[in-house]
Design a protein around this motif. Structure first.
Motif, PDB file in Angstrom:
ATOM      1  N   GLU A 165     -33.939 124.133  51.510  1.00  0.00           N
ATOM      2  CA  GLU A 165     -35.063 123.907  52.437  1.00  0.00           C
ATOM      3  C   GLU A 165     -35.124 122.464  52.931  1.00  0.00           C
ATOM      4  O   GLU A 165     -35.433 122.219  54.096  1.00  0.00           O
ATOM      5  N   GLU A 224     -34.833 121.500  56.835  1.00  0.00           N
ATOM      6  CA  GLU A 224     -35.862 120.705  57.510  1.00  0.00           C
ATOM      7  C   GLU A 224     -35.263 119.466  58.169  1.00  0.00           C
ATOM      8  O   GLU A 224     -35.593 119.129  59.309  1.00  0.00           O
ATOM      9  N   ALA A 225     -34.358 118.789  57.471  1.00  0.00           N
ATOM     10  CA  ALA A 225     -33.716 117.593  58.030  1.00  0.00           C
ATOM     11  C   ALA A 225     -32.892 117.940  59.265  1.00  0.00           C
ATOM     12  O   ALA A 225     -32.888 117.190  60.248  1.00  0.00           O
ATOM     13  N   VAL A 236     -33.378 120.570  61.338  1.00  0.00           N
ATOM     14  CA  VAL A 236     -34.298 120.937  62.420  1.00  0.00           C
ATOM     15  C   VAL A 236     -34.936 119.688  63.022  1.00  0.00           C
ATOM     16  O   VAL A 236     -35.127 119.602  64.241  1.00  0.00           O
ATOM     17  N   ASP A 237     -35.238 118.693  62.184  1.00  0.00           N
ATOM     18  CA  ASP A 237     -35.834 117.438  62.673  1.00  0.00           C
ATOM     19  C   ASP A 237     -34.910 116.689  63.624  1.00  0.00           C
ATOM     20  O   ASP A 237     -35.368 115.862  64.406  1.00  0.00           O
ATOM     21  N   GLN A 238     -33.613 116.981  63.587  1.00  0.00           N
ATOM     22  CA  GLN A 238     -32.650 116.304  64.462  1.00  0.00           C
ATOM     23  C   GLN A 238     -32.608 116.912  65.857  1.00  0.00           C
ATOM     24  O   GLN A 238     -31.881 116.436  66.719  1.00  0.00           O
ATOM     25  N   GLY A 239     -33.349 117.975  66.072  1.00  0.00           N
ATOM     26  CA  GLY A 239     -33.398 118.565  67.395  1.00  0.00           C
ATOM     27  C   GLY A 239     -32.420 119.710  67.567  1.00  0.00           C
ATOM     28  O   GLY A 239     -32.022 120.380  66.601  1.00  0.00           O
ATOM     29  N   GLU A 240     -32.019 119.930  68.820  1.00  0.00           N
ATOM     30  CA  GLU A 240     -31.181 121.079  69.161  1.00  0.00           C
ATOM     31  C   GLU A 240     -29.852 121.089  68.408  1.00  0.00           C
ATOM     32  O   GLU A 240     -29.406 122.135  67.942  1.00  0.00           O
ATOM     33  N   GLY A 266     -29.135 119.744  65.480  1.00  0.00           N
ATOM     34  CA  GLY A 266     -29.386 120.053  64.074  1.00  0.00           C
ATOM     35  C   GLY A 266     -29.723 121.515  63.862  1.00  0.00           C
ATOM     36  O   GLY A 266     -29.289 122.142  62.892  1.00  0.00           O
ATOM     37  N   THR A 267     -30.482 122.081  64.788  1.00  0.00           N
ATOM     38  CA  THR A 267     -30.828 123.500  64.710  1.00  0.00           C
ATOM     39  C   THR A 267     -29.575 124.353  64.858  1.00  0.00           C
ATOM     40  O   THR A 267     -29.399 125.351  64.159  1.00  0.00           O
TER      41      THR A 267
END
Length: 64
Positions: A28, A32-33, A35-39, A41-42
């Protein structure tokens, strides 16, 4: 179906490498890290989840 390799029928199917219990879900904190990086990272998170799914004999979560 592929041709024969070393006298054994070859296949383009990849068997599961590990059981579901051997490969943990994405951590998790890591998720989270990413997703925090934006597209980007996602996208990386999606690739991690897809890789795990394929290794345990599942299907891709994201479209190919």
């Amino acid at each position: 179906m592929l041709s024969r390799v070393y006298g054994v029928p070859a296949s383009d199917e990849v068997p599961p490498v590990a059981g579901d219990e051997l490969l943990p879900e994405v951590d998790e904190a890591l998720a989270e890290a990413l997703v925090d990086q934006g597209e980007d990272g996602t996208g990386a998170l999606g690739l991690l989840r897809d890789a795990r799914s394929v290794l345990v004999g599942g299907v891709l979560e994201r479209p190919a």
